[in-house]
Write an enzyme that holds these catalytic residues in place. Structure first.
Site, PDB file in Angstrom:
ATOM      1  N   ASP A  36      40.615  45.803  47.226  1.00  0.00           N
ATOM      2  CA  ASP A  36      42.079  45.813  47.138  1.00  0.00           C
ATOM      3  C   ASP A  36      42.709  46.191  48.469  1.00  0.00           C
ATOM      4  O   ASP A  36      42.429  47.259  49.006  1.00  0.00           O
ATOM      5  CB  ASP A  36      42.512  46.835  46.077  1.00  0.00           C
ATOM      6  N   MET A  69      47.505  42.723  48.359  1.00  0.00           N
ATOM      7  CA  MET A  69      48.812  43.144  47.834  1.00  0.00           C
ATOM      8  C   MET A  69      49.708  43.409  49.043  1.00  0.00           C
ATOM      9  O   MET A  69      49.901  44.545  49.473  1.00  0.00           O
ATOM     10  CB  MET A  69      48.640  44.395  46.964  1.00  0.00           C
ATOM     11  N   MET A 138      47.674  40.379  36.836  1.00  0.00           N
ATOM     12  CA  MET A 138      47.677  41.842  36.901  1.00  0.00           C
ATOM     13  C   MET A 138      48.024  42.386  35.518  1.00  0.00           C
ATOM     14  O   MET A 138      49.030  41.979  34.921  1.00  0.00           O
ATOM     15  CB  MET A 138      48.710  42.347  37.917  1.00  0.00           C
ATOM     16  N   GLY A 143      49.138  48.691  42.838  1.00  0.00           N
ATOM     17  CA  GLY A 143      49.405  49.800  43.749  1.00  0.00           C
ATOM     18  C   GLY A 143      48.456  50.973  43.569  1.00  0.00           C
ATOM     19  O   GLY A 143      48.095  51.628  44.529  1.00  0.00           O
ATOM     20  N   GLY A 146      43.636  53.486  37.901  1.00  0.00           N
ATOM     21  CA  GLY A 146      43.763  54.461  36.829  1.00  0.00           C
ATOM     22  C   GLY A 146      45.010  54.355  35.968  1.00  0.00           C
ATOM     23  O   GLY A 146      45.335  55.290  35.232  1.00  0.00           O
ATOM     24  N   GLY A 174      43.635  48.680  34.505  1.00  0.00           N
ATOM     25  CA  GLY A 174      43.555  49.327  33.197  1.00  0.00           C
ATOM     26  C   GLY A 174      42.477  48.759  32.293  1.00  0.00           C
ATOM     27  O   GLY A 174      42.586  48.828  31.073  1.00  0.00           O
TER      28      GLY A 174
HETATM   29  C1  DX5 Z   1      45.473  47.937  41.256  1.00  0.00           C
HETATM   30  C2  DX5 Z   1      44.276  47.226  41.857  1.00  0.00           C
HETATM   31  C3  DX5 Z   1      43.088  47.258  40.986  1.00  0.00           C
HETATM   32  C4  DX5 Z   1      42.549  48.633  40.689  1.00  0.00           C
HETATM   33  C5  DX5 Z   1      42.176  48.673  39.252  1.00  0.00           C
HETATM   34  O1  DX5 Z   1      46.568  47.825  42.077  1.00  0.00           O
HETATM   35  O2  DX5 Z   1      44.575  45.869  42.148  1.00  0.00           O
HETATM   36  O3  DX5 Z   1      42.041  46.395  41.421  1.00  0.00           O
HETATM   37  O4  DX5 Z   1      41.429  48.979  41.458  1.00  0.00           O
HETATM   38  O5  DX5 Z   1      41.821  49.972  38.934  1.00  0.00           O
HETATM   39  P1  DX5 Z   1      41.704  50.461  37.435  1.00  0.00           P
HETATM   40  O6  DX5 Z   1      40.574  49.682  36.801  1.00  0.00           O
HETATM   41  O7  DX5 Z   1      41.376  51.911  37.587  1.00  0.00           O
HETATM   42  O8  DX5 Z   1      43.009  50.212  36.763  1.00  0.00           O
HETATM   43 ZN    ZN Z   2      42.838  44.322  42.567  1.00  0.00          ZN
END
Ligand code: DX5
Ligand code: ZN
Length: 215
Positions: A36, A69, A138, A143, A146, A174
């Site tokens: 990410d 992002m 998404m 961002g 967790g 999530g």
């Molecule tokens: C969020 C990222 C995700 C993140 C997911 O902005 O794009 O890839 O690492 O993390 P979890 O699985 O903890 O939601």
């Molecule tokens: Zn991601």
């Protein structure tokens, strides 16, 4: 439906041991490392850089699925492709030349993908669909790791799967055993998983359980 792919996100790893985290992902039997990149403008957080992608490329031989992002991902296509990305995913929401960027990613020999935030309509990506190998929904606002899973994209996933039976449809945010199963049942086949992959002591066991669930 294409094969299920489990892609742990090293955003959830101990930043002091990122190289080992990539190795752990590969040894767990996962299909790719999800990386990410955040610019602090498109999302209210910052994370990695092309140097981290280059580090991951040295650490493992499985594919690197790189999620940008950023408001201007078009400016960094060369940097991330040259660093060793296998797929490069860019968001549809910011304003830049999406089609030109996706074509340039493919010209670099890297798989292009488009990403939608949880509140972005499917119609937003219609014109770029012929240019991508992967559509990432998404399931949190990007961002931070967790966060709690948002179910809004599920109906869009189902709709897209009906029209594109062979497309890689991904989800990110999530995800755990239960929410992965829900997304799979709606047509997703690629799973970017942070916290719930890195929390258990045995990532290999978590990957195995996921594969058994997602059938
Ligand atoms: C969020 C990222 C995700 C993140 C997911 O902005 O794009 O890839 O690492 O993390 P979890 O699985 O903890 O939601
Ligand atoms: Zn991601």
């Amino acid at each position: 439906m294409p094969a299920v792919m489990i892609q742990p996100s090293i955003l959830a790893a101990d930043i002091g041991h990122l190289y080992d985290a990539c190795v752990r992902v590969e040894q767990a039997g996962a299909d790719a490392v999800h990386i990410d990149l955040m610019d602090g403008i498109f999302v209210p957080n910052m994370s990695f850089s092309p140097a981290v992608v280059a580090m991951a490329r040295k650490a493992v031989s499985i594919p690197l699925n790189v999620h940008l992002m950023m408001i201007r991902p078009d400016k960094y296509v060369d940097a991330f492709c040259d660093a060793g990305a296998s797929s490069l995913l860019v968001h549809i929401e910011p304003e830049y030349d999406h089609a030109e960027t996706l074509k340039r990613i493919r010209d670099k020999g890297v798989k292009p993908g488009i990403v939608l935030n949880p509140d972005t309509e499917l119609s937003a990506i219609e014109s770029v669909l012929p240019l991508v190998d992967e559509v990432l929904f998404m399931t949190v606002f990007p961002g931070f790791g967790g966060q709690s899973f948002l179910s809004e994209p599920l109906t869009r996933i189902k709709e897209l799967r009906q029209t594109y039976p062979d497309l890689d449809i991904s989800v990110d945010g999530g995800l755990n055993r239960e929410t992965c199963k829900t997304c799979f049942d709606h047509g997703a086949n690629v799973f970017d998983i942070g916290s719930s992959m890195f929390k258990p002591d045995d990532m290999g066991e978590e990957v195995r359980v996921m594969r058994e669930l997602l059938v």
